[in-house]
Motif scaffolding. Structure first.
Motif, mmCIF file in Angstrom:
data_model
loop_
_atom_site.group_PDB
_atom_site.id
_atom_site.type_symbol
_atom_site.label_atom_id
_atom_site.label_comp_id
_atom_site.label_asym_id
_atom_site.label_seq_id
_atom_site.Cartn_x
_atom_site.Cartn_y
_atom_site.Cartn_z
ATOM 1 N N PHE A 429 -14.534 99.048 -50.014
ATOM 2 C CA PHE A 429 -14.181 99.400 -48.637
ATOM 3 C C PHE A 429 -12.857 100.157 -48.564
ATOM 4 N N VAL A 430 -11.985 99.946 -49.555
ATOM 5 C CA VAL A 430 -10.676 100.597 -49.551
ATOM 6 C C VAL A 430 -10.748 102.009 -50.113
ATOM 7 N N THR A 431 -11.657 102.234 -51.087
ATOM 8 C CA THR A 431 -11.761 103.539 -51.755
ATOM 9 C C THR A 431 -11.927 104.714 -50.787
ATOM 10 N N PRO A 432 -12.768 104.593 -49.723
ATOM 11 C CA PRO A 432 -12.871 105.718 -48.778
ATOM 12 C C PRO A 432 -11.531 106.141 -48.187
ATOM 13 N N VAL A 433 -10.583 105.191 -48.063
ATOM 14 C CA VAL A 433 -9.250 105.519 -47.528
ATOM 15 C C VAL A 433 -8.557 106.529 -48.437
ATOM 16 N N TRP A 434 -8.727 106.345 -49.768
ATOM 17 C CA TRP A 434 -8.140 107.270 -50.742
ATOM 18 C C TRP A 434 -8.672 108.692 -50.538
ATOM 19 N N PHE A 435 -10.000 108.797 -50.387
ATOM 20 C CA PHE A 435 -10.614 110.118 -50.232
ATOM 21 C C PHE A 435 -10.276 110.746 -48.884
ATOM 22 N N ILE A 436 -10.212 109.923 -47.840
ATOM 23 C CA ILE A 436 -9.824 110.436 -46.514
ATOM 24 C C ILE A 436 -8.390 110.957 -46.560
ATOM 25 N N ALA A 437 -7.492 110.185 -47.219
ATOM 26 C CA ALA A 437 -6.086 110.591 -47.333
ATOM 27 C C ALA A 437 -5.965 111.919 -48.072
ATOM 28 N N LEU A 438 -6.714 112.070 -49.177
ATOM 29 C CA LEU A 438 -6.692 113.330 -49.928
ATOM 30 C C LEU A 438 -7.210 114.487 -49.076
ATOM 31 N N GLY A 439 -8.281 114.218 -48.320
ATOM 32 C CA GLY A 439 -8.847 115.244 -47.441
ATOM 33 C C GLY A 439 -7.848 115.704 -46.395
ATOM 34 N N VAL A 440 -7.114 114.744 -45.798
ATOM 35 C CA VAL A 440 -6.105 115.070 -44.771
ATOM 36 C C VAL A 440 -4.962 115.873 -45.391
ATOM 37 N N ILE A 441 -4.494 115.439 -46.586
ATOM 38 C CA ILE A 441 -3.412 116.159 -47.271
ATOM 39 C C ILE A 441 -3.829 117.592 -47.588
ATOM 40 N N TYR A 442 -5.064 117.745 -48.043
ATOM 41 C CA TYR A 442 -5.557 119.093 -48.371
ATOM 42 C C TYR A 442 -5.594 119.977 -47.126
ATOM 43 N N LYS A 443 -6.065 119.427 -46.008
ATOM 44 C CA LYS A 443 -6.129 120.190 -44.758
ATOM 45 C C LYS A 443 -4.731 120.618 -44.320
ATOM 46 N N ILE A 444 -3.749 119.702 -44.449
ATOM 47 C CA ILE A 444 -2.371 120.014 -44.057
ATOM 48 C C ILE A 444 -1.801 121.130 -44.931
ATOM 49 N N LEU A 445 -2.011 121.008 -46.253
ATOM 50 C CA LEU A 445 -1.501 122.018 -47.189
ATOM 51 C C LEU A 445 -2.170 123.371 -46.957
ATOM 52 N N LYS A 446 -3.474 123.339 -46.690
ATOM 53 C CA LYS A 446 -4.225 124.576 -46.438
ATOM 54 C C LYS A 446 -3.720 125.257 -45.164
ATOM 55 N N SER A 447 -3.475 124.437 -44.121
ATOM 56 C CA SER A 447 -2.975 124.977 -42.853
ATOM 57 C C SER A 447 -1.576 125.562 -43.029
ATOM 58 N N LYS A 448 -0.737 124.862 -43.816
ATOM 59 C CA LYS A 448 0.631 125.324 -44.078
ATOM 60 C C LYS A 448 0.618 126.655 -44.828
ATOM 61 N N LYS A 449 -0.256 126.749 -45.834
ATOM 62 C CA LYS A 449 -0.367 127.970 -46.628
ATOM 63 C C LYS A 449 -0.844 129.141 -45.764
ATOM 64 N N LYS A 450 -1.795 128.868 -44.863
ATOM 65 C CA LYS A 450 -2.319 129.910 -43.973
ATOM 66 C C LYS A 450 -1.227 130.415 -43.038
ATOM 67 N N ASN A 451 -0.427 129.484 -42.526
ATOM 68 C CA ASN A 451 0.669 129.869 -41.630
ATOM 69 C C ASN A 451 1.687 130.744 -42.355
ATOM 70 N N GLU A 452 1.977 130.385 -43.619
ATOM 71 C CA GLU A 452 2.934 131.179 -44.410
ATOM 72 C C GLU A 452 2.396 132.591 -44.655
ATOM 73 N N GLU A 453 1.083 132.686 -44.915
ATOM 74 C CA GLU A 453 0.474 133.994 -45.145
ATOM 75 C C GLU A 453 0.486 134.833 -43.854
ATOM 76 N N ASP A 454 0.282 134.164 -42.715
ATOM 77 C CA ASP A 454 0.300 134.879 -41.430
ATOM 78 C C ASP A 454 1.708 135.409 -41.142
ATOM 79 N N VAL A 455 2.710 134.595 -41.485
ATOM 80 C CA VAL A 455 4.115 135.007 -41.256
ATOM 81 C C VAL A 455 4.440 136.240 -42.103
ATOM 82 N N LYS A 456 3.990 136.221 -43.389
ATOM 83 C CA LYS A 456 4.224 137.363 -44.296
ATOM 84 C C LYS A 456 3.554 138.629 -43.769
#
Length: 460
Positions: A429-456
């Protein structure tokens, strides 16, 4: 730092062959076999055969994928190609976590095994000593990692072959023990092959699957192996015979000397067999073997996590500093980072309640099943999307695609079995939390990278 961003091909054939054996033989055989036998009786042999066959086909899928493109450093590279960057991010960091938890458990165990001979030394001292030695060796050159694993594996092989040879002689001679006469008939005369019924047989799969965790480590050596097109297929194709000899052979001998119901689940059956021969140092011999086995697992943990960070960094899924190499083409920053996390984990093991540590290692076992499943799914995608490349492969996985789906069904079965066990059920029951956390981190990093590319783009 090296300007060449490719890993060194410093692993020779003998290194990879012994690495394949070491990955298939865990500490569980030496210490945990007694508990497995107590749970399933002689039917444990069938559990190992079935799981061994499944692992062989996983390795064939892994081998075919890695050899389809010799630029692949690890399986996270082909996960990126066939399942996308998001899947590569989650798979890579999950595998990193798997080996960090294995390494921290085995580093803690190494300290305890050394304490067996030096009981007055605090447990953290030998643990720290082992980590420092392994770190220095891993930072020097990949060839030294290969040498360490070669000798660690050789010690395990000698111990198992010693048991098989001595045990077979005892059985042929009808050697008497406190449990009766040694004979192959002891395998079935005490309640048959399934003395604890089908339920005992089914529940044994949780321990057996865990025993094979790490078998995929050969796949991480692809970018650092001399002649990978020859060496890797040979290592993978020899896995079945090695499993038959080292697992099945050892267990048959143990249960023939001592009937399954006479084996103490709380002690090593290796100690029992060697002790009955009058070998006074039996416990010390087995302690030395499990110490090398634990050190080997920790060594593999440092190697695998550093190479995984290197692969992740090359795909911009880890800090760029993690892909920097030394003059010996070793990813030093990645190696140091993993070693520091492993050390922190050992310190935390003293502070945190035992239950939390058990939970972490239980989660990692679910994650290993996830990793194996991803490899099989990637193989399906590879065959479907690259039929021409697949047709020219010299190392095709047999029985595709039927065996792929059989493997995935087997994994589903194992997860159900794990859900039936009190200790591992919580992790389910705890393992899905790990995958959800990774998914959220990836989305945040992807959004941050996109914003940096838009600024450039706007600045340009």
């Amino acid at each position: 730092m090296s300007e060449n961003q490719n890993l060194s091909r410093g692993l020779k054939n003998r290194h990879v062959q012994l690495l394949a054996i070491g990955g298939a033989i865990g500490t569980g055989l030496f210490l945990g076999a007694g508990r497995s036998i107590h749970l399933a009786g002689p039917s444990i042999l069938f559990s190992y055969i079935i799981t061994g066959v499944i692992c062989f086909f996983i390795m064939r899928a892994l081998g075919e994928l890695l050899l389809s493109n010799l630029k692949y450093n690890s399986f996270v590279d082909f996960v990126h190609d066939y399942l996308g960057n998001g899947a590569a991010f989650i798979t890579g960091w999950t595998y990193w976590f798997c080996w960090i938890s294995v390494a921290m458990a085995d580093l803690t165990a190494s300290g305890l095994y050394i304490q067996y001979w030096f009981p007055n030394i605090p447990q953290w001292v030998p643990s720290l000593f082992v980590l420092v030695i392994l770190l220095i060796m891993n930072l020097t050159a990949v060839k030294l990692f290969g040498e360490m694993e070669f000798w660690f594996a050789l010690i395990k092989i000698i111990a198992i072959l010693g048991l098989i040879i001595i045990g077979t002689f005892m059985i042929i001679k009808g050697f008497s023990t406190d449990a009766g006469v040694s004979s192959f008939t002891n395998l079935w005369i005490n309640g048959g092959w399934f003395p604890n019924g089908v339920s005992g047989f089914i529940l044994s799969f949780q321990m057996v699957v865990f025993a094979f965790a790490g078998i995929e480590l050969v796949g991480l050596t692809a970018g650092e192996t001399e002649n990978p097109e020859q060496v890797i297929p040979k290592a993978i194709n020899n896995i079945p015979i090695r499993i038959i000899i080292f697992y099945i052979g050892a267990l048959i001998v143990i249960m023939s000397i001592y009937p399954w119901n006479s084996i103490n689940p709380d002690t090593s059956p290796f100690v029992q067999v060697f002790s009955v021969l009058g070998i006074v140092a039996a416990a010390s011999i087995v302690n030395f073997v499990v110490l090398t086995s634990a050190a080997s697992a920790c060594n593999s943990g440092i190697f695998s996590t550093s190479r995984m960070l290197f692969s992740l960094a090359k795909e911009n899924n880890a800090p760029e500093s993690m892909k920097k190499l030394t003059s010996h083409q070793v990813p030093s920053n990645a190696t140091m980072f993993s070693a520091i996390v492993i050390l922190i984990s050992v310190i935390l093991n003293y502070i945190m309640p035992k239950g939390v540590f058990v939970l972490i290692t239980s989660i990692s076992t679910f994650c290993f099943i996830f990793i194996w499943g991803i490899i099989v799914i990637c193989h399906l995608r590879y065959r479907k999307t690259n039929p021409e490349l697949a047709s020219s492969s010299k190392f095709k996985m047999p029985l595709y695609p039927i065996i792929n789906y059989i493997i995935l069904v087997f994994f589903a079965f194992v997860i159900v079995v794990l859900a039936l066990n009190d200790e591992t059920r919580v992790a389910l029951f705890v393992t899905p939390v790990w995958f959800i956390a990774l998914g959220v981190i990836y989305k945040i990093l992807k959004s941050k990278k996109k914003n940096e590319e838009d600024v450039k783009k706007n600045v340009a």
